[in-house]
Design a protein around this motif. Sequence first.
Motif, mmCIF file in Angstrom:
data_model
loop_
_atom_site.group_PDB
_atom_site.id
_atom_site.type_symbol
_atom_site.label_atom_id
_atom_site.label_comp_id
_atom_site.label_asym_id
_atom_site.label_seq_id
_atom_site.Cartn_x
_atom_site.Cartn_y
_atom_site.Cartn_z
ATOM 1 N N THR A 83 -5.878 -2.481 4.790
ATOM 2 C CA THR A 83 -6.624 -3.728 4.816
ATOM 3 C C THR A 83 -6.986 -4.127 3.390
ATOM 4 O OG1 THR A 83 -7.546 -3.134 6.960
ATOM 5 C CG2 THR A 83 -8.636 -4.907 5.764
ATOM 6 N N GLY A 84 -6.569 -5.319 3.001
ATOM 7 C CA GLY A 84 -6.892 -5.857 1.686
ATOM 8 C C GLY A 84 -7.896 -6.987 1.811
ATOM 9 N N GLU A 85 -8.116 -7.697 0.702
ATOM 10 C CA GLU A 85 -9.073 -8.803 0.710
ATOM 11 C C GLU A 85 -8.514 -10.037 1.427
ATOM 12 O OE1 GLU A 85 -10.688 -9.747 -3.082
ATOM 13 O OE2 GLU A 85 -11.022 -7.651 -3.596
ATOM 14 N N THR A 86 -7.201 -10.241 1.345
ATOM 15 C CA THR A 86 -6.622 -11.450 1.916
ATOM 16 C C THR A 86 -5.693 -11.195 3.092
ATOM 17 O OG1 THR A 86 -4.794 -11.379 0.341
ATOM 18 C CG2 THR A 86 -6.734 -12.668 -0.282
ATOM 19 N N VAL B 59 -0.394 -9.554 7.940
ATOM 20 C CA VAL B 59 -1.257 -10.400 8.766
ATOM 21 C C VAL B 59 -2.324 -10.996 7.858
ATOM 22 C CG1 VAL B 59 -2.714 -10.477 10.812
ATOM 23 C CG2 VAL B 59 -0.891 -8.764 10.659
ATOM 24 N N PRO B 60 -2.297 -12.316 7.615
ATOM 25 C CA PRO B 60 -3.288 -12.927 6.721
ATOM 26 C C PRO B 60 -4.679 -12.968 7.358
ATOM 27 C CG PRO B 60 -1.884 -14.615 7.665
ATOM 28 C CD PRO B 60 -1.342 -13.301 8.124
ATOM 29 N N LEU B 61 -5.695 -12.834 6.506
ATOM 30 C CA LEU B 61 -7.086 -12.940 6.950
ATOM 31 C C LEU B 61 -7.592 -14.342 6.655
ATOM 32 C CD1 LEU B 61 -8.435 -9.532 5.629
ATOM 33 C CD2 LEU B 61 -7.826 -10.114 7.979
ATOM 34 N N PRO B 62 -8.503 -14.893 7.391
ATOM 35 C CA PRO B 62 -9.167 -14.365 8.562
ATOM 36 C C PRO B 62 -8.262 -14.457 9.797
ATOM 37 C CG PRO B 62 -9.947 -16.585 8.186
ATOM 38 C CD PRO B 62 -9.003 -16.237 7.053
ATOM 39 N N LEU B 63 -8.506 -13.566 10.734
ATOM 40 C CA LEU B 63 -7.739 -13.558 11.972
ATOM 41 C C LEU B 63 -8.293 -14.628 12.908
ATOM 42 C CD1 LEU B 63 -7.632 -9.704 12.564
ATOM 43 C CD2 LEU B 63 -5.928 -11.123 11.435
ATOM 44 N N ASP B 64 -7.412 -15.492 13.397
ATOM 45 C CA ASP B 64 -7.820 -16.515 14.351
ATOM 46 C C ASP B 64 -6.607 -16.979 15.148
ATOM 47 O OD1 ASP B 64 -6.399 -18.151 12.609
ATOM 48 O OD2 ASP B 64 -8.156 -19.165 11.813
ATOM 49 N N LEU B 65 -6.776 -18.036 15.894
ATOM 50 C CA LEU B 65 -5.729 -18.545 16.773
ATOM 51 C C LEU B 65 -4.491 -19.017 16.010
ATOM 52 C CD1 LEU B 65 -5.060 -19.185 19.713
ATOM 53 C CD2 LEU B 65 -6.098 -21.418 19.394
#
Length: 138
Positions: free
Chosen positions: A90-93, A113-119
């Motif tokens: 897990t990284g910052e982005t 998988v880019p953060l933030p996780l959403d729809l």
Amino acid sequence: MPADSSGSTRLFAGGCFYALVIGGFLFAVACLLFSVAVTGFFDRPPETAGEPPGEAEATRHYLESYAADGSLTSEEITFAARGGRWDRETGETSVRITVTYPQGEAGCYVFTVPLPLDLHTRVALPRKGEGCGAADGS
């Protein structure tokens, strides 16, 4: 003998009215079914050249689905990896998930998988073996 046209006109007009109502109903049902079919078609992930099929694509699809609720648990990653050994960084982005498949298309893939996780989260899948090290099973 005079012809009584009122009965035949009324019957003809009533038949046309019912035919129009039934035709409108069938048209509305056909439009609704077409709308559902087209929506389902556009919800499919796009197919791009060079993207591996099979286990890796299924893993990418499951990771996108599980990320939609805003979290990605170890159980969800284990199910998405479909029997492969995996490791998460897990990284910052973004979250990098490395999966090594023991059978089938035997290979190593790194899912980003880019953060933030959403729809609207879309999971990136590079070519086979790109960016892979030794993946530890979790």
